[in-house]
Design a protein around this motif. Structure first.
Motif, PDB file in Angstrom:
ATOM      1  N   ARG A  75      31.107  -2.401  62.177  1.00 28.16           N
ATOM      2  CA  ARG A  75      30.080  -2.096  63.154  1.00 28.16           C
ATOM      3  C   ARG A  75      29.245  -3.345  63.435  1.00 28.16           C
ATOM      4  O   ARG A  75      29.027  -4.188  62.559  1.00 28.16           O
ATOM      5  CB  ARG A  75      29.162  -0.965  62.703  1.00 28.16           C
ATOM      6  N   ASP A  76      28.828  -3.423  64.678  1.00 28.54           N
ATOM      7  CA  ASP A  76      27.861  -4.437  65.092  1.00 28.54           C
ATOM      8  C   ASP A  76      26.902  -3.761  66.067  1.00 28.54           C
ATOM      9  O   ASP A  76      26.872  -2.534  66.159  1.00 28.54           O
ATOM     10  CB  ASP A  76      28.559  -5.655  65.705  1.00 28.54           C
ATOM     11  N   ARG A  77      26.138  -4.515  66.783  1.00 28.54           N
ATOM     12  CA  ARG A  77      25.134  -3.910  67.668  1.00 28.54           C
ATOM     13  C   ARG A  77      25.759  -3.218  68.878  1.00 28.54           C
ATOM     14  O   ARG A  77      25.114  -2.384  69.516  1.00 28.54           O
ATOM     15  CB  ARG A  77      24.146  -4.982  68.154  1.00 28.54           C
ATOM     16  N   ARG A  78      26.983  -3.570  69.200  1.00 34.39           N
ATOM     17  CA  ARG A  78      27.590  -3.012  70.410  1.00 34.39           C
ATOM     18  C   ARG A  78      28.559  -1.870  70.142  1.00 34.39           C
ATOM     19  O   ARG A  78      28.708  -0.979  70.976  1.00 34.39           O
ATOM     20  CB  ARG A  78      28.322  -4.118  71.172  1.00 34.39           C
TER      21      ARG A  78
END
Length: 322
Positions: A75-78
């Motif tokens: 997971r990342d911010r997008r």
């Protein structure tokens, strides 16, 4: 929510999370959290579905990954995406939660008197004939009865009846066990199983003495004593002691080994219903021996579900087993 744990199987095509494979147990709540994130690929939406604060949800996922020792989500911010280990856990986890829910529902319905549990043991090839008919009629006439089925060898089934782990079992006789009531239901003759290319395969009836020098395949005596003894006794009466080159715990394995040309076998006649390329069934010429199909149950008075089962068995076999 009460903490519950369950084993979850790993996917056979997924690499191990660590160098050493362990067998962890999973908390049902954490597994539910993971599945919600895996299905939405969005922590906020998953938190809303679960009515849980997003930081608490993230903490549950982190703890789950720590327990398993592998990363389940990237997971990342997008975006959020599943790792191969995450895909494997999603597949197995859905099944595990469904089974857990079904088990809880079955327990609640049984406790409320809506369902009667009947634990039935059987061995093949008894499953070919009588057992399916008994269970079919029981299901039709008593839909409130929940069936738990167990297939094993006669020795194991009798021990589980004695210990109270099974309510009733269909076993191969003649046999006896302390503390277990056994009623013979019917007798059936033994037949030869030969490779289809065998020199005697074209005969309708085969003199057993003609197989004195042949290799045989059979059951281990410790798992099927009555059948093993009947087969051995039949050969001794024909003037020879059978030479066992292989033993197997399942009848279909024995037939398959015969089909592969590894030897001959002697099995109950009901096995004829199983067709296998490379194997043929032939009657034994002259006197034959019989084996029994019997029903076994413990000494305690039967409950409603077992009484219903016994009534059906009596009707189908004309043997009073009440």
């Amino acid at each position: 929510m009460a903490r519950r744990t369950m084993p979850v199987a790993s996917h056979p095509d997924t690499p191990a999370c660590d160098d050493e494979v362990t067998s962890p147990t999973l908390d049902a709540r954490r597994l539910t959290c993971f599945i919600a994130v895996a299905e939405t690929l969005h922590f906020r939406k998953a938190a809303e579905r679960l009515r849980l604060a997003q930081p608490a949800l993230s903490q549950q996922i982190r703890r789950l990954e720590e327990e398993l020792g592998c990363q389940l989500l990237r997971r990342d911010r997008r975006r959020v995406e599943l790792t191969p280990a995450g895909w494997a856990l999603l597949e197995a986890g859905r099944r595990a939660l469904a089974q857990l829910s079904h088990a809880a529902e079955a327990a609640q319905r049984t406790a409320a008197g809506q369902v009667s549990l009947l634990r039935v043991g059987f061995l093949s090839p008894a499953a070919f004939a009588l057992v399916p008919e008994v269970l079919s009629r029981l299901r039709a006439e008593h839909p409130e009865v929940h069936l738990m089925l167990r297939e094993a060898d006669s020795t194991t089934l009798l021990e589980e009846v004695r210990l109270g782990l099974l309510d009733v079992a269909f076993v191969r006789g003649p046999v006896s066990a302390p503390g277990v009531r056994i009623d013979t239901l019917h007798r059936e003759p033994l037949v030869l199983v030969l490779p289809s290319g065998h020199r005697l395969a074209k005969r309708a009836r085969v003199p057993l003495a003609r197989l004195a020098d042949e290799p045989f395949i059979g059951f281990p005596r410790e798992t099927a004593p009555s059948l093993h003894d009947a087969m051995t006794g039949l050969c001794l009466e024909a003037g020879f002691a059978p030479t066992f080159v292989s033993e197997a715990g399942e009848w279909y394995t024995i037939v398959s080994l015969v089909a592969a040309g590894l030897g001959c076998a002697i099995l109950p006649e009901s096995v004829r219903t199983f067709t296998r390329d490379g194997a043929v069934y032939r009657a034994i010429e002259g006197p034959s021996r019989h084996v029994e199909l019997a029903i076994a149950r413990g000494p305690k008075p039967p409950g409603p579900a077992l009484r219903a089962c016994l009534r059906i068995v009596s009707a189908l076999t004309s043997v009073d087993v009440s």
